[in-house]
Write an enzyme that holds these catalytic residues in place. Structure first.
Site, short mmCIF file in Angstrom:
data_model
loop_
_atom_site.label_atom_id
_atom_site.label_comp_id
_atom_site.label_asym_id
_atom_site.label_seq_id
_atom_site.Cartn_x
_atom_site.Cartn_y
_atom_site.Cartn_z
N LYS A 182 -7.37 -9.43 -15.06
CA LYS A 182 -7.79 -8.88 -13.76
C LYS A 182 -7.62 -7.37 -13.86
CE LYS A 182 -5.71 -7.99 -9.79
NZ LYS A 182 -6.48 -6.86 -9.23
N GLY A 241 3.97 -3.88 -12.84
CA GLY A 241 3.68 -3.29 -11.54
C GLY A 241 4.90 -3.27 -10.66
N SER A 242 4.66 -3.35 -9.35
CA SER A 242 5.77 -3.18 -8.40
C SER A 242 6.57 -4.48 -8.23
CB SER A 242 5.21 -2.75 -7.05
OG SER A 242 4.43 -3.80 -6.51
N GLY A 246 4.93 -8.13 -7.93
CA GLY A 246 5.42 -9.02 -8.99
C GLY A 246 6.14 -10.22 -8.41
N GLU A 265 6.96 -7.28 -15.48
CA GLU A 265 7.79 -6.12 -15.80
C GLU A 265 7.68 -5.22 -14.59
OE1 GLU A 265 8.43 -2.80 -16.13
OE2 GLU A 265 7.02 -2.44 -17.77
N CYS A 302 7.79 3.26 -16.15
CA CYS A 302 8.82 2.30 -15.72
C CYS A 302 10.18 2.67 -16.30
CB CYS A 302 8.44 0.87 -16.08
SG CYS A 302 7.08 0.69 -17.18
P1 NAP Z 1 1.17 -3.15 -7.55
O1 NAP Z 1 1.13 -2.85 -6.11
O2 NAP Z 1 2.36 -3.82 -8.09
O3 NAP Z 1 -0.13 -3.99 -7.87
C1 NAP Z 1 -0.35 -4.50 -9.16
C2 NAP Z 1 -1.32 -5.62 -9.08
O4 NAP Z 1 -0.77 -6.66 -8.30
C3 NAP Z 1 -2.62 -5.22 -8.45
O5 NAP Z 1 -3.63 -5.68 -9.31
C4 NAP Z 1 -2.64 -5.94 -7.12
O6 NAP Z 1 -3.86 -6.53 -6.83
C5 NAP Z 1 -1.70 -7.09 -7.33
N1 NAP Z 1 -0.96 -7.42 -6.11
C6 NAP Z 1 -0.27 -6.59 -5.33
N2 NAP Z 1 0.33 -7.25 -4.34
C7 NAP Z 1 -0.02 -8.54 -4.48
C8 NAP Z 1 0.25 -9.71 -3.74
N3 NAP Z 1 1.04 -9.70 -2.65
N4 NAP Z 1 -0.29 -10.86 -4.15
C9 NAP Z 1 -1.07 -10.88 -5.25
N5 NAP Z 1 -1.38 -9.80 -5.98
C10 NAP Z 1 -0.86 -8.65 -5.59
O7 NAP Z 1 1.03 -1.87 -8.44
P2 NAP Z 1 0.11 -0.59 -8.37
O8 NAP Z 1 -1.04 -0.80 -7.49
O9 NAP Z 1 -0.17 -0.30 -9.75
O10 NAP Z 1 1.05 0.57 -7.82
C11 NAP Z 1 1.78 0.48 -6.63
C12 NAP Z 1 3.26 0.69 -6.92
O11 NAP Z 1 3.70 -0.18 -7.94
C13 NAP Z 1 3.63 2.06 -7.45
O12 NAP Z 1 3.75 3.00 -6.44
C14 NAP Z 1 4.93 1.79 -8.13
O13 NAP Z 1 5.97 1.79 -7.21
C15 NAP Z 1 4.77 0.40 -8.67
N6 NAP Z 1 4.48 0.36 -10.13
C16 NAP Z 1 5.53 0.12 -10.95
C17 NAP Z 1 5.33 0.07 -12.31
C18 NAP Z 1 6.47 -0.21 -13.19
O14 NAP Z 1 7.32 0.59 -13.30
N7 NAP Z 1 6.59 -1.37 -13.78
C19 NAP Z 1 4.07 0.25 -12.86
C20 NAP Z 1 3.00 0.49 -11.99
C21 NAP Z 1 3.23 0.52 -10.61
P3 NAP Z 1 -5.08 -5.76 -6.20
O15 NAP Z 1 -5.69 -5.02 -7.32
O16 NAP Z 1 -5.91 -6.85 -5.67
O17 NAP Z 1 -4.51 -4.86 -5.13
#
Ligand code: NAP
Length: 509
Positions: A182, A241-242, A246, A265, A302
């Site tokens: 995805k 991701g977040s 996650g 992760e 991360c």
């Molecule tokens: P994210 O919000 O974690 O989203 C990652 C993926 O998960 C996206 O493809 C999103 O889908 C999906 N998703 C989000 N919420 C969901 C839910 N409730 N049910 C099902 N799928 C869901 O990450 P992001 O958009 O990359 O960035 C947002 C925040 O994530 C950042 O500000 C940061 O805090 C954190 N982040 C952390 C790391 C890390 O350190 N591991 C890396 C990247 C981001 P959609 O595409 O459909 O929205």
């Protein structure tokens, strides 16, 4: 040369459109239209992956190694186009993207070399003992087998190394598992051109077409991701991701009638412990090192080290002033998405609203820009306010001042699971470090000495994971060759004739 995306999904070798469309959100140049997937396309991609599995799981290690190398070659052929579109979509500088491309291709080739040794199969053989008393023993053979189709979520912060052909995809393909990606809506064009590279490698290596699919997604609803992880034919999920997303996806995987592993992760505050002799001897260079690591890539790693724990004394005060001086020289940097930039501002506001932190160096971050922020707090306040330990994704640091070693040990003990914990120490600090080590090794996937955790080596010994909430599966890593284990499961064959065994198990002594 520039790449003009067509905006379609790749399923079993064919490019598909769908009814919903979204625009890429580029920082420079032209925005493009992309189709957003739906449940029907998830079904088609997963069915194709399952069909491909039946052939791909019996491919030889040499065939899969050739395939992984061909993907790396095809990515390199498109190198400049990938950098161009990824820079427009993410705002990351060319040098970073070129480095990330090198890492992505290096990872693919590392997994090719790794599977060729065959060690990861962990083959075992307990020969039959027909005369054993009181009971004979059967002939028992064991090997690691691929688990089935794997879903991979592209990560916003690594458009190449943790996305379409990133570490999760490389390790799953190396294991013998087809992959459905995805794509992350932050970089759909980058995902598409990398998928083109994978498709070219599939054709070149005569692999089953369903071995790889890419579904683009607008990110406006979670339907695609949710239906993917809930599909009965998906057998594991790779995610970066977040914690919020996650955890939501992990819960869906666990609630399935047939729960599957979710390898998430989820990030970390990566605490560092600065011990007093090191601070006294080389405070200035440590301050420079921390400032550089904290602000690298606008803090969007991360492994970004957000917390520094040290003993309260004059040398630590000098150290804190040095860090503030270093941070003043760092200009604002563009963040990966508007949402991540907004998340950074909100994270800073949330911390400040607690009114527990002493500001050391504070800046305003506007629009998609991020500037560094630094705060100080005493260990007692830190220990009684767990909200302070919540990750702020970006270049924000907190210094935690401990009265004594007991206080420092209590801070270590209070930590949740981390990707990394770091000790900065001189030899005279070893007695204190020896008290910290048993705590830190229970908290983190990687413990470092006199280094900074950003920059994760891709190799055999790397662990990029850790106890929850750093990851949802603390027995696993998402970086390095051990990542392949996530997509394998042991199968024991009892008295099975050679003609029916996997080829890898025949002629085993
Ligand atoms: P994210 O919000 O974690 O989203 C990652 C993926 O998960 C996206 O493809 C999103 O889908 C999906 N998703 C989000 N919420 C969901 C839910 N409730 N049910 C099902 N799928 C869901 O990450 P992001 O958009 O990359 O960035 C947002 C925040 O994530 C950042 O500000 C940061 O805090 C954190 N982040 C952390 C790391 C890390 O350190 N591991 C890396 C990247 C981001 P959609 O595409 O459909 O929205």
């Amino acid at each position: 040369m520039t790449y003009s995306p067509h905006g379609k999904h790749l399923i079993a070798g064919q490019w598909h459109s769908s009814s919903q469309v979204f625009q890429s959100r580029v920082l420079t140049g032209e925005a493009f239209s992309f189709y957003s997937a739906d449940v029907e396309l998830v079904e088609q991609a997963v069915q194709a992956a399952e069909q491909a599995f039946n052939e791909y799981c019996h491919s030889s290690r040499q065939q899969r190694a050739n395939f992984l190398r061909a993907i790396a070659d095809e990515i390199e052929v498109r190198g400049d186009e990938i950098t161009h579109i990824a820079a427009a979509e993410t705002g990351l500088p060319d040098a970073r993207l070129i480095g990330e491309r090198g890492r992505t291709c290096g990872q693919l080739r590392l997994f090719a070399d790794h599977i060729l040794t065959g060690e990861y199969l962990d083959r075992r053989h307990d020969k039959a003992l027909p005369d054993r008393q009181p009971l004979p023993r059967a002939d028992l053979k064991m090997i690691q087998r691929p688990i089935g189709p794997v879903a991979v979520f592209g990560a916003s912060n690594f458009p190449l190394a943790f996305s379409t052909a990133g570490g999760d995809t490389a390790s799953a393909l190396a294991a013998g598992c087809p992959v459905v990606v995805k794509g992350h809506p932050a970089h759909p064009g980058t995902a598409e051109i990398v998928a083109e590279a994978i498709l070219a490698a599939i054709v070149r290596c005569d692999m089953p077409m369903g071995v790889f699919s890419l579904l683009q997604d607008s990110g406006e609803s979670y339907v695609v991701g949710q239906s993917l992880v809930q599909h009965p034919m998906i057998k594991a999920v790779g995610f970066t991701g977040s914690l919020r997303a996650g955890r939501a996806l992990f819960d869906l995987c666990v609630q399935r009638p047939d729960p599957i592993p979710f390898f998430g992760e989820l990030g970390s505050i990566n605490p560092m412990f600065f011990l007093p002799h090191a601070v006294a001897d080389r405070g200035k260079s440590l301050a420079q090192g921390w400032a550089a690591s904290l602000t690298m890539g606008a803090g969007q790693f991360c492994t970004n080290p957000g917390i520094a724990v040290m003993l309260e004394d004059t040398k630590s005060d000098e150290f804190v002033s040095s860090i503030a001086q270093e941070l003043k020289t760092v200009s604002s940097q563009t963040m990966l998405t508007d949402a991540i930039a907004e998340g950074y501002r909100q994270g800073k506001s949330r911390l400040e609203a607690l009114q527990l932190l002493q500001p050391i160096y504070c800046t305003d971050s506007l629009e998609r820009q991020a500037s560094p922020n630094l705060y100080k707090v005493n260990a007692e306040t830190w220990l009684t306010n767990p909200d302070l330990a919540e990750e702020v994704f970006g270049p924000l640091g907190i210094v935690v001042m401990a009265k004594d070693l007991t206080d420092m040990l209590a801070v270590a003990q209070s930590l949740e699971g981390q990707l990394t914990c770091t000790l900065h120490m001189d030899e005279e600090d070893y007695p204190s470090a020896q008290r910290l080590m048993p705590i830190l090794e229970r908290k983190a996937g990687r413990v470092l000495a006199n280094a900074f955790p950003t920059g994760v080596e891709v190799c055999d010994s790397m662990v990029h994971g850790g106890p929850y909430p750093a990851s949802t599966n603390f027995g696993a890593t998402s970086v390095g060759t051990m990542a392949i284990r996530r997509f394998l499961r042991p199968v024991c064959y009892q008295d099975i004739p050679d003609a029916l065994l996997p080829a890898e198990l025949t002629h085993l002594d």
